[in-house]
Design a protein around this motif. Sequence first.
Motif, mmCIF file in Angstrom:
data_model
loop_
_atom_site.group_PDB
_atom_site.id
_atom_site.type_symbol
_atom_site.label_atom_id
_atom_site.label_comp_id
_atom_site.label_asym_id
_atom_site.label_seq_id
_atom_site.Cartn_x
_atom_site.Cartn_y
_atom_site.Cartn_z
ATOM 1 N N VAL A 180 0.851 -1.182 0.147
ATOM 2 C CA VAL A 180 -0.171 0.153 -0.015
ATOM 3 C C VAL A 180 1.009 1.108 -0.039
ATOM 4 O O VAL A 180 0.501 2.222 -0.754
ATOM 5 N N LEU A 181 2.018 1.202 0.746
ATOM 6 C CA LEU A 181 2.696 2.398 0.861
ATOM 7 C C LEU A 181 3.576 2.724 -0.428
ATOM 8 O O LEU A 181 3.822 3.797 -0.919
ATOM 9 N N LEU A 217 -5.765 -1.578 13.594
ATOM 10 C CA LEU A 217 -5.598 -0.175 13.831
ATOM 11 C C LEU A 217 -4.519 0.564 12.987
ATOM 12 O O LEU A 217 -4.891 1.696 12.546
ATOM 13 N N ASP A 218 -3.405 -0.365 12.575
ATOM 14 C CA ASP A 218 -2.635 0.182 11.460
ATOM 15 C C ASP A 218 -3.389 0.541 10.226
ATOM 16 O O ASP A 218 -2.964 1.333 9.374
ATOM 17 N N PHE A 224 -6.206 6.331 6.308
ATOM 18 C CA PHE A 224 -6.163 7.792 6.635
ATOM 19 C C PHE A 224 -4.871 8.624 5.916
ATOM 20 O O PHE A 224 -5.060 9.739 5.079
ATOM 21 N N LEU A 225 -3.608 7.904 6.326
ATOM 22 C CA LEU A 225 -2.505 8.572 5.599
ATOM 23 C C LEU A 225 -2.406 8.586 3.956
ATOM 24 O O LEU A 225 -1.851 9.372 3.603
ATOM 25 N N GLY A 229 -2.355 12.369 4.231
ATOM 26 C CA GLY A 229 -0.984 12.116 4.834
ATOM 27 C C GLY A 229 -0.270 13.310 4.648
ATOM 28 O O GLY A 229 0.508 13.872 5.277
ATOM 29 N N LYS A 230 -0.392 13.611 3.099
ATOM 30 C CA LYS A 230 0.410 14.910 2.748
ATOM 31 C C LYS A 230 -0.376 16.183 2.536
ATOM 32 O O LYS A 230 -0.054 17.243 2.121
ATOM 33 N N ARG A 231 -1.598 15.888 2.886
ATOM 34 C CA ARG A 231 -2.534 17.244 2.913
ATOM 35 C C ARG A 231 -3.430 17.153 3.996
ATOM 36 O O ARG A 231 -4.728 16.896 3.872
#
Length: 318
Positions: A180-181, A217-218, A224-225, A229-231
Motif C-alpha cells: 500500500v505504501l 489499527l494500523d 487515513f495517511l 497524509g500529505k494534505r
Amino acid sequence: MNISVVIPLLNEEESLQELYDWIAKVMQSNHFIYEVIFIDDGSNDSSWKIIKELSEKNTEVKGIRFQRNYGKSQALDAGFNMAKGDVVITMDADLQDSPDEIPELYKMIQEDNFDLVSGWKKKRFDNVVTKNIPSKLFNWAARKTSGLELNDFNCGLKAYKNEVVKTVKVSGEMHRYIPVLAKNEGFNEIGEKVVQHQARKYGVTKFGMDRFINGFLDLITISFLSKFGKRPMHFFGLWGTLMFIFGFFSAFYIGAMKLYRVANHIKTILVTNNPWFYIALTSMILGTLLFLAGFLGELITKNNTHQKHYRIKEQLNL
C-alpha cells in the motif's frame, strides 16, 4: 549485484545456519551475485553469535544488530537502507518461507517488470483459530480499504525493485502494508505469486492477538495517511470549517430569536439556559481546534525529516 535478501529476526538461533545454507545453495545454482542481510531485532538467544560466525566465513553475509527489540518494520527499514541488490527479497527467518521461490520472484521483477511481488501462502500450516481465520479477516479488510487485490498482505516473502525499498519508509507496524505504501508512492505494478508455506520447524510463533488488533489499527492509520497524509488540512480544515459554520449560525439564530422576542415583548429565557447555546459554543471551539490541527499538520508535513526510530548497536560486513 543481483539480489539482496533481507531477513529480520528475533530469537531464531536454531534456524539461521540451515536457512543460510539453503539460500546459498539456491543462489549458487542460479549464478546470482547476492548478499544476505540479517537484522537481529534485539534477540536474547545466540542468534547474533551465529550471524557473526556466518559473516566471518562468508563475505556475502551482512549483519545488523539492534540495541533492543524495536519491531519488524524497523528491522526491515534498516535492511532496506543497507541493501545494494537490483532486486530485494524479504523473508522470515523461521524457515516457513522457502528460498526456492527466489529465482521466480527475481524473474518477475527483472523480466516481467513488476515493481513489487507479494507472496501468497495459499495453503497454510498455521493454527486455524489463532492465525488462519484472523489472517483471512485482516486480508479482506485490507483489500477493501486499500483497493489492492492481494490475498496475503502479511506474507513475509516479497520481492522489490531496489528503488521501491529506497523510496518507501517503513515505521511503526507498517510492514504489513508495504504494498500500500508503495502504491501511494506511485509504484503501481504490483503482482502476487503463490508461494510454498512450510510448517514451523523450530521455536515458537511470534504472532498473538495484540498483533491482530494492532494490524487493524494500523489499517485505519494507513487508510487515513494514504488519503490525507500529505494534505492534513483537507481533512481537519474541512471538518473544522463545517463545525465552526454550524456553531456560528446556531449562535446567530439564538441571538436573533432573543432580539425578536424582546422587540415583540415575548417572554424570554436567559441565553445560557438554552441548550443550543452550549451546542453552538462547543461546535465553534471544536471547529477552531480542528482547523488549527490541520494547520499544524501542514507545518509538520512540510518540515518533516524521516528520522530513524531505532538504534543500531553493531554491524557486520557493512
